[in-house]
Structure formats: C-alpha cells, structure tokens
Write an enzyme that holds these catalytic residues in place. Sequence first.
Site, PDB file in Angstrom:
ATOM      1  N   GLY A   1      24.497  38.497 -94.307  1.00 49.02           N
ATOM      2  CA  GLY A   1      24.230  37.584 -93.211  1.00 49.02           C
ATOM      3  C   GLY A   1      24.322  36.120 -93.578  1.00 49.02           C
ATOM      4  O   GLY A   1      25.027  35.715 -94.510  1.00 49.02           O
ATOM      5  N   CYS A   2      23.571  35.302 -92.835  1.00 50.34           N
ATOM      6  CA  CYS A   2      23.710  33.850 -92.908  1.00 50.34           C
ATOM      7  C   CYS A   2      23.299  33.253 -94.248  1.00 50.34           C
ATOM      8  O   CYS A   2      23.719  32.147 -94.585  1.00 50.34           O
ATOM      9  CB  CYS A   2      22.887  33.190 -91.790  1.00 50.34           C
ATOM     10  SG  CYS A   2      23.460  33.586 -90.133  1.00 50.34           S
ATOM     11  N   ASN A   3      22.488  33.943 -95.016  1.00 53.86           N
ATOM     12  CA  ASN A   3      22.078  33.406 -96.312  1.00 53.86           C
ATOM     13  C   ASN A   3      23.107  33.659 -97.414  1.00 53.86           C
ATOM     14  O   ASN A   3      23.019  33.117 -98.506  1.00 53.86           O
ATOM     15  CB  ASN A   3      20.742  33.996 -96.765  1.00 53.86           C
ATOM     16  CG  ASN A   3      20.727  35.519 -96.780  1.00 53.86           C
ATOM     17  OD1 ASN A   3      20.280  36.110 -95.817  1.00 53.86           O
ATOM     18  ND2 ASN A   3      21.203  36.158 -97.844  1.00 53.86           N
TER      19      ASN A   3
ATOM     20  N   MET B   1      19.300  30.678 -94.810  1.00 56.28           N
ATOM     21  CA  MET B   1      18.336  31.678 -94.339  1.00 56.28           C
ATOM     22  C   MET B   1      19.083  32.805 -93.634  1.00 56.28           C
ATOM     23  O   MET B   1      20.113  32.566 -93.011  1.00 56.28           O
ATOM     24  CB  MET B   1      17.343  31.040 -93.357  1.00 56.28           C
ATOM     25  CG  MET B   1      16.545  29.908 -93.950  1.00 56.28           C
ATOM     26  SD  MET B   1      17.419  28.332 -93.940  1.00 56.28           S
ATOM     27  CE  MET B   1      17.241  27.860 -92.237  1.00 56.28           C
TER      28      MET B   1
END
Length: 371
Positions: A153-155, A358
């Site tokens: 994901g975004c992290n 995050m």
Amino acid sequence: MTVLAERSAAPSNIAPMPAITRLVGVGTAVSGAPVSQTELLDLMRIDDPRTRSVFLNSAIDQRHLTLPEPDAAGIRQPEPQGDLLDKHKRITVEMGSAALQTCLKRIGASLAEVRHLCCVTSTGFLTPGLSALMIRELGLDPHCSRSDVVGMGCNAGLNALNVVAGWSATHPGELAVVLCAEACSAAYAIDGSMRTAVVNSLFGDGAAALALVADGPGADAPTPPGPRLLKTASLLITDALEAMRYDWDREQGRFSFFLDPQIPYVVGAHAEIVVDRLLAGTGLRRSDIGHWLVHSGGKKVIDAVVVNLGLSRHDVRHTIGVLRDYGNVSSGSFLFSYERLVEEAVARPGEYGVLMTMGPGSTIETALVQW
C-alpha cells in the site's frame, strides 16, 4: 559553489552519521487526463449531496485517472476484475517507463547503467512482476538485479527504499532505482456506497522513480550530489490492522479498498512515536528537521500529522500541493513531494529531512536524510 552553499546548516552539537546511500535523482509521471472533482462527479453521475460533499471537501483540485468509457446511454459501468488487471498492467508500465526515464535524464544516466530495479505497486497483481515487465519494456540489461514490493500500500515506497538502500550499500558506485507505479483507477469500484465514495474521492494515478548511489571504496567515479540516507524507522499499529485494507468484494466480484474513518486520528496519534524512534540516538530534535516530506494521504491525515508533530503548514507545503494537484497517488506520493523540494532548491548542505509514509497495517514508515 557559493559560500552560502558551502556553509553547513547542521546543528553544531550533532555528531556526523555514516550514510547508507544517497538519493541522487527523482522523476514522476502520470496517466490519463486530469479531471477535477466536480467533473468527476458529473462524469460518474453522482447526485447524492452527502457523497458530493466527500469529493468537494477533500482539498483536491484535480487528479489523473483512466476511467471506463461511457456506454450507449452515457453511463460508465463498473469494469470486471480482469479488465482492471489489464488496465493496471498497461498503465503502470506506461507511467513507470516515463518516470524512470525522466529520473535518469535528470542525472545524466543511461538505462544501461541501472544495476538494480525495485518496483512497487499495490493497485493490481502481476506475475512476473512489474520489474520484469519494465526491464523488457525499456531494454534494460537482463542481468539487472531486481525486486518487487507488492501489497504493502501507500507506505511501500519507503519499504522499498529500505530494501534498495541495503543493496546499494553493498554495491558502491552502482545505480539502483526505486520505482513506485500505482494505477489507482484500476482499483476503482463504481457503486453508490459511502465506502466507495471515500476511496474514489481520494486516489489518482501516478508513478515516481528515485535513483540511489552509495559512496564507497568500490565506486569508480564521485557519487552524484544528493541527500544522504542515514536511518529508517517503522511502526506497525497492530490494533488497527483492518483499518486500511484491499480485499475481495463478493457482491461485485472484484477487489475493493476500505478506509476506516478513524484512520487519520490513529496515524496522527502514533506519528510522534515513530519519529522519536527515528531521531533517538542522533542528538537531533524535531526542531532540527528542516524539511518534512509526508505522504499525501488525505486532508485529515495531513492535519493529524501536523498537529501531533507540531509542524507548520509551510513544513508540509509540498504534501498539501501534491494532494491538491494529483490526489493520493499511493506509494509514490512522498516522491512527488520530494521532486518539488528538489525543484525548489532551498535545501542547504547539512540540513536534515524526514520522509514519512503511512499505509495498511496500519503502518508508518520514516527515513532520516541529510543534504
């Protein structure tokens, strides 16, 4: 070099820290056409006032998206999961190629010089991975070392940086690239639920490439200029493991992303913990950090991080600007902000910066750099 550039801005009481590697270049790319939030609401024929307010209060002006073509009645129908996977493959390769080539052009490097390629994506599944597709697409050396970070994901951009920094440190002078390519419009659901509205109001398509070269005795030439990566720190918030997830929607027969409304506050409440861990043992305080490059996770996420870390709006100006102009482009968002900082040319030798991402887990990743 001017006298001003030569003067170190580092706090005088901080002992030098050894560098793991250097960040020597960055490049970004987008796909599809830019579309404003109002235009998107009209294209998707969303009339519900509550849903419209989610889009219009997002602090996003526009995003780049590749939407399904309208049918004979002018309606954009949900795409089958197979079509979305095809879209993901096509868009990530296109954007990734453009971002990587822009990055290399900026540092005067050729494709033949890339010795390790790490590709990051969470908006679709590919086997062989994106790294293999990129090597074929761009004609990179088939002996090029490669790795793929998927499903984080975004992290994940900072997870990849951590991995590639280790490779770079053992291969001084050799060029490595982290490539984050996220076709978020290949993860879109089209229905009337508020869960979908929250996700569809936020994400955009984007790719970013970061070039790394480590100093060392094996290097044949001087390392190009760029901030030194000094340290990383992570935090997995196990109590919020289900707060951000990408799972199977049985009703629609496709994957669907879920964001818990409380996630901004969860991330904000834990940001101080991981940043303090990052700075522990360095002698640095948060006030010594001159540059903050935070993931453009959304307006509430940014606000929560600002409040909990005691930052100013100026500190996160690039984070806010990237969200406004591109939306949340997932794992590459912080590199879009880093590119803007590089173009701004305000970072002085000796100054410190913190990179923060995050994502699902819920996870906060951080890195400490010094110019």
